[in-house]
Enzyme design. Structure first.
Site, PDB file in Angstrom:
ATOM      1  N   ILE A  25       0.896  -1.150   0.000  1.00 22.80           N
ATOM      2  CA  ILE A  25       0.000   0.000   0.000  1.00 22.80           C
ATOM      3  C   ILE A  25       0.937   1.202   0.000  1.00 22.80           C
ATOM      4  CG2 ILE A  25      -0.263  -0.132   2.547  1.00 22.80           C
ATOM      5  CD1 ILE A  25      -3.124   1.059   2.107  1.00 22.80           C
ATOM      6  N   SER A  26       0.730   2.122  -0.940  1.00 24.48           N
ATOM      7  CA  SER A  26       1.667   3.230  -1.107  1.00 24.48           C
ATOM      8  C   SER A  26       1.710   4.122   0.121  1.00 24.48           C
ATOM      9  CB  SER A  26       1.303   4.064  -2.333  1.00 24.48           C
ATOM     10  OG  SER A  26       1.220   3.258  -3.472  1.00 24.48           O
TER      11      SER A  26
END
Ligand code: SAH
Length: 219
Positions: free
Chosen positions: A63-64
């Site tokens: 997840i960025s």
């Protein structure tokens, strides 16, 4: 950590990103408040959801980093009614942030190559009541012809270059936000499609994203 503490941390992080100028637009700020990141990370990383770092999820997917999602969302300038393709659905967080910005008349199509990651995204997204998100499993390196053309396209995986087949799926006047470069380092780039042949580009800095796979990816 309990829900209330996590929400408070989210609020703090949002305030920091506003202070730093990463979050600017009220629609985007509201999306960050309504779509808390801790709902998109795996259980073991819940307490780290508001550290400004990328976190591993499933099978090499991540997840960025929140500030990167903020920067990319602001760069994409999502408008009411936009149709947006996201390449690399991952946890589904970016898709929900965009869906919140474009309202019910718009649509987000988020494509994910890995089947179990697609299921992860679908289950995370299903907990929010969005009617304007479609998560599909497939090779997004070729775009998604079935729903083209798009107002905007966002790559959340590193790409060597944007292939013609994807560029063609973007409307004239539209834009692509993508980390473009090699396997180890990429330049976050905004590509404006001025005409069928002409583009204007802007650069937002150097990043290291998960590599895109598939036909026009790295492997
Ligand atoms: N946007 C995501 C983060 C994505 S990480 C979020 O909000 O959580 C990048 C994702 O791109 C990974 O899940 C990876 O599996 C996926 N990916 C890699 N190559 C792909 C391809 N060719 N098509 C679609 N997805 C791809």
């Amino acid at each position: 950590m309990i829900e209330e503490q996590l929400n408070r941390r989210n609020q703090k992080l949002i305030e920091c990103m506003i202070g730093a100028g990463t979050l600017k637009t009220s629609k985007v700020i509201e999306a960050f408040m309504k779509i808390p990141r801790h709902r998109f990370v795996t259980e073991e990383y819940r307490d780290s959801a508001y550290d400004d770092v990328a976190l591993p999820t499933l099978k090499g997917s991540t997840i960025s980093q929140p500030s990167t999602v903020a920067m990319m969302t602001e760069a994409l300038e999502p408008q009411e009614g936009d149709t947006i393709l996201e390449i690399g659905a991952g946890s589904g967080w970016q898709a929900c942030v965009l869906a919140s910005c474009i309202g019910e008349t718009g649509k987000i199509i988020a494509i994910e190559i890995d089947e179990s990651v697609t299921d992860f995204a679908k289950s995370n997204v299903s907990r929010f009541k969005f009617k304007n998100i479609e998560i599909v499993c497939g090779d997004g390196s070729v775009g998604y012809e079935a729903e083209a053309p798009f107002d905007k396209i966002i790559y959340t995986a590193a790409v060597p270059s944007v292939p013609e087949v994807v560029f063609k799926q973007l409307k004239i006047g539209g834009k692509i936000v993508a980390p473009i470069g090699d396997f180890f380092e990429q330049t976050l780039t905004i590509i404006h499609k001025v005409s069928e042949k002409k583009t204007r580009e802007k650069y937002l800095g150097l990043f290291a994203f998960v590599p895109l796979r598939g036909k026009f990816g790295f492997q």
